[in-house]
Structure formats: C-alpha cells, structure tokens
Design a protein around this motif. Structure first.
Motif, mmCIF file in Angstrom:
data_model
loop_
_atom_site.group_PDB
_atom_site.id
_atom_site.type_symbol
_atom_site.label_atom_id
_atom_site.label_comp_id
_atom_site.label_asym_id
_atom_site.label_seq_id
_atom_site.Cartn_x
_atom_site.Cartn_y
_atom_site.Cartn_z
ATOM 1 N N VAL A 104 0.826 -1.204 0.000
ATOM 2 C CA VAL A 104 0.000 0.000 0.000
ATOM 3 C C VAL A 104 0.857 1.250 0.000
ATOM 4 O O VAL A 104 1.985 1.244 0.485
ATOM 5 C CB VAL A 104 -0.962 0.004 1.210
ATOM 6 N N GLN A 105 0.304 2.318 -0.561
ATOM 7 C CA GLN A 105 1.019 3.599 -0.613
ATOM 8 C C GLN A 105 0.044 4.717 -0.279
ATOM 9 O O GLN A 105 -0.999 4.869 -0.923
ATOM 10 C CB GLN A 105 1.591 3.818 -2.006
ATOM 11 N N LEU A 106 0.379 5.486 0.741
ATOM 12 C CA LEU A 106 -0.414 6.660 1.110
ATOM 13 C C LEU A 106 -0.020 7.805 0.182
ATOM 14 O O LEU A 106 1.160 8.155 0.078
ATOM 15 C CB LEU A 106 -0.158 7.030 2.568
ATOM 16 N N VAL A 107 -0.996 8.370 -0.500
ATOM 17 C CA VAL A 107 -0.758 9.454 -1.446
ATOM 18 C C VAL A 107 -0.844 10.784 -0.701
ATOM 19 O O VAL A 107 -1.690 10.960 0.174
ATOM 20 C CB VAL A 107 -1.798 9.398 -2.590
ATOM 21 N N GLU A 108 0.045 11.705 -1.040
ATOM 22 C CA GLU A 108 0.029 13.038 -0.424
ATOM 23 C C GLU A 108 -1.279 13.749 -0.738
ATOM 24 O O GLU A 108 -1.958 13.405 -1.693
ATOM 25 C CB GLU A 108 1.201 13.871 -0.955
ATOM 26 N N ASP A 109 -1.599 14.742 0.012
ATOM 27 C CA ASP A 109 -2.758 15.612 -0.178
ATOM 28 C C ASP A 109 -4.007 15.067 0.505
ATOM 29 O O ASP A 109 -4.159 13.873 0.714
ATOM 30 C CB ASP A 109 -3.080 15.869 -1.660
ATOM 31 N N ILE A 110 -4.873 15.986 0.805
ATOM 32 C CA ILE A 110 -6.208 15.664 1.294
ATOM 33 C C ILE A 110 -7.138 15.808 0.100
ATOM 34 O O ILE A 110 -7.075 16.797 -0.647
ATOM 35 C CB ILE A 110 -6.627 16.612 2.434
ATOM 36 N N TYR A 111 -7.990 14.824 -0.093
ATOM 37 C CA TYR A 111 -8.940 14.817 -1.196
ATOM 38 C C TYR A 111 -10.342 15.050 -0.672
ATOM 39 O O TYR A 111 -10.630 14.811 0.503
ATOM 40 C CB TYR A 111 -8.866 13.494 -1.966
ATOM 41 N N VAL A 112 -11.232 15.506 -1.557
ATOM 42 C CA VAL A 112 -12.632 15.731 -1.214
ATOM 43 C C VAL A 112 -13.504 15.290 -2.386
ATOM 44 O O VAL A 112 -13.024 15.132 -3.509
ATOM 45 C CB VAL A 112 -12.911 17.209 -0.882
ATOM 46 N N PHE A 113 -14.785 15.098 -2.086
ATOM 47 C CA PHE A 113 -15.770 14.766 -3.107
ATOM 48 C C PHE A 113 -16.613 16.004 -3.375
ATOM 49 O O PHE A 113 -17.061 16.677 -2.444
ATOM 50 C CB PHE A 113 -16.665 13.622 -2.630
ATOM 51 N N VAL A 114 -16.821 16.298 -4.654
ATOM 52 C CA VAL A 114 -17.594 17.449 -5.097
ATOM 53 C C VAL A 114 -18.620 16.942 -6.104
ATOM 54 O O VAL A 114 -18.313 16.055 -6.899
ATOM 55 C CB VAL A 114 -16.672 18.493 -5.775
ATOM 56 N N THR A 115 -19.803 17.506 -6.086
ATOM 57 C CA THR A 115 -20.769 17.198 -7.135
ATOM 58 C C THR A 115 -21.220 18.498 -7.787
ATOM 59 O O THR A 115 -21.445 19.501 -7.098
ATOM 60 C CB THR A 115 -21.971 16.381 -6.611
ATOM 61 N N LEU A 116 -21.283 18.475 -9.098
ATOM 62 C CA LEU A 116 -21.664 19.653 -9.880
ATOM 63 C C LEU A 116 -22.670 19.237 -10.947
ATOM 64 O O LEU A 116 -22.650 18.083 -11.394
ATOM 65 C CB LEU A 116 -20.431 20.254 -10.570
ATOM 66 N N PRO A 117 -23.505 20.163 -11.384
ATOM 67 C CA PRO A 117 -24.399 19.836 -12.500
ATOM 68 C C PRO A 117 -23.569 19.511 -13.751
ATOM 69 O O PRO A 117 -22.472 20.043 -13.930
ATOM 70 C CB PRO A 117 -25.207 21.124 -12.712
ATOM 71 N N ASP A 118 -24.095 18.643 -14.582
ATOM 72 C CA ASP A 118 -23.401 18.342 -15.839
ATOM 73 C C ASP A 118 -23.103 19.631 -16.580
ATOM 74 O O ASP A 118 -23.932 20.549 -16.619
ATOM 75 C CB ASP A 118 -24.248 17.423 -16.722
ATOM 76 N N GLY A 119 -21.915 19.738 -17.139
ATOM 77 C CA GLY A 119 -21.515 20.920 -17.893
ATOM 78 C C GLY A 119 -20.987 22.053 -17.034
ATOM 79 O O GLY A 119 -20.554 23.068 -17.569
ATOM 80 N N ALA A 120 -20.999 21.897 -15.706
ATOM 81 C CA ALA A 120 -20.551 22.980 -14.823
ATOM 82 C C ALA A 120 -19.148 22.743 -14.263
ATOM 83 O O ALA A 120 -18.698 23.488 -13.411
ATOM 84 C CB ALA A 120 -21.537 23.154 -13.658
ATOM 85 N N VAL A 121 -18.462 21.723 -14.749
ATOM 86 C CA VAL A 121 -17.113 21.435 -14.261
ATOM 87 C C VAL A 121 -16.147 22.464 -14.842
ATOM 88 O O VAL A 121 -16.052 22.619 -16.070
ATOM 89 C CB VAL A 121 -16.670 20.008 -14.658
ATOM 90 N N PRO A 122 -15.439 23.206 -13.974
ATOM 91 C CA PRO A 122 -14.484 24.201 -14.479
ATOM 92 C C PRO A 122 -13.449 23.551 -15.406
ATOM 93 O O PRO A 122 -12.944 22.468 -15.135
ATOM 94 C CB PRO A 122 -13.818 24.728 -13.200
ATOM 95 N N GLU A 123 -13.174 24.240 -16.499
ATOM 96 C CA GLU A 123 -12.258 23.705 -17.509
ATOM 97 C C GLU A 123 -10.858 23.461 -16.973
ATOM 98 O O GLU A 123 -10.195 22.503 -17.348
ATOM 99 C CB GLU A 123 -12.191 24.697 -18.677
ATOM 100 N N ASP A 124 -10.393 24.325 -16.086
ATOM 101 C CA ASP A 124 -9.010 24.249 -15.603
ATOM 102 C C ASP A 124 -8.815 23.316 -14.414
ATOM 103 O O ASP A 124 -7.714 23.231 -13.885
ATOM 104 C CB ASP A 124 -8.532 25.647 -15.188
ATOM 105 N N ILE A 125 -9.846 22.626 -13.990
ATOM 106 C CA ILE A 125 -9.735 21.791 -12.799
ATOM 107 C C ILE A 125 -9.117 20.440 -13.147
ATOM 108 O O ILE A 125 -9.371 19.897 -14.216
ATOM 109 C CB ILE A 125 -11.113 21.633 -12.122
#
Length: 136
Positions: A16-37
């Motif tokens: 196993v390998q612990l990956v750096e960073d804290i992650y989160v879950f986000v939900t957005l309407p279809d088509g609303a995902v920022p292009e640069d993300i």
C-alpha cells in the motif's frame, strides 16, 4: 484479461502507498465542471458529475465539498474481474469502524479513507497482507 484474479494471491502480494494531499468529493451539475480543474476522478451520474479532487483545488475554485479524505493506492495489479478483493478489504476496515470509498482504475484500486484515519487504515491493510502471507 489483464491483472490478477486470485483473491489469495492479491492479498498475499498486497502493498500500500499513502498518497500526499487531502482529497474531497464534489458534485456539480453536468456541464458545470471548471475547464481548468484537475480531478483525480470524474464520474457522471444522473444527478450530476462527481469529482474527487484535492481539497486545495476545491477551495481555490470555491466549490462546496464533502468527505475530506486520504487516498491509499493498493499496489497490486488486480483484474477488473477479480472477485472479493475490495469486499475483503472494505469488510476488514469496517470491523475497525472505518468507512471507505474504493475506486478501481485499470491497474490499481484506490481507497479514500477519512482524513485522520489514514494511518489506522495503512496499519490494517499491512496486517491483511501479513496475515495472508502466513496462509501458505
């Protein structure tokens, strides 16, 4: 078929390998995902698009998020048709009162565990591998 299917072999060779960073879950309407993300995962559901991304990215884009978590990569190439691998791991984590959100990629499975419980999860996963290696 690519990857290992034997549950015994998967558990015995698990690392196993612990990956750096804290992650989160986000939900957005279809088509609303920022292009640069840059998301770790994108999944389109009937209710909207789910993203798993770094907490800092969600905050930078002003996105509401849930479940701050840590990502653990299971460094064994499990087949997409492997039976019982994630169920075994999720059950063992549940025995220790820990929820998990597993995500399977082509080569590896990844576990998203609550932030602050990552070291408990790592210890449990390493114990699974040790115990499975003794079963020979």
């Amino acid at each position: 078929m690519s990857g290992e299917t034997s549950l015994t072999e998967l558990l015995k060779t698990l690392s196993v390998q612990l990956v750096e960073d804290i992650y989160v879950f986000v939900t957005l309407p279809d088509g609303a995902v920022p292009e640069d993300i840059t998301a770790r995962m994108v999944f389109r559901e009937a209710e909207g698009t789910t993203l798993i991304l770094r907490k800092t990215d969600a905050e930078t884009f002003g996105l509401d998020y849930e479940f701050p978590c840590r990502m653990i990569t299971l460094n064994v190439h499990s087949s997409l048709e492997a039976v019982g691998f994630i169920a075994h791991i999720a059950s063992e984590l549940a025995r220790h009162d820990m929820g998990v959100n597993p995500v399977s990629g082509f080569f590896h499975d990844h576990l998203f565990v609550p932030d602050g419980r990552e070291h408990d999860a790592m210890r449990i996963l390493e114990q699974i591998a040790r115990d499975s290696g003794k079963a020979d």
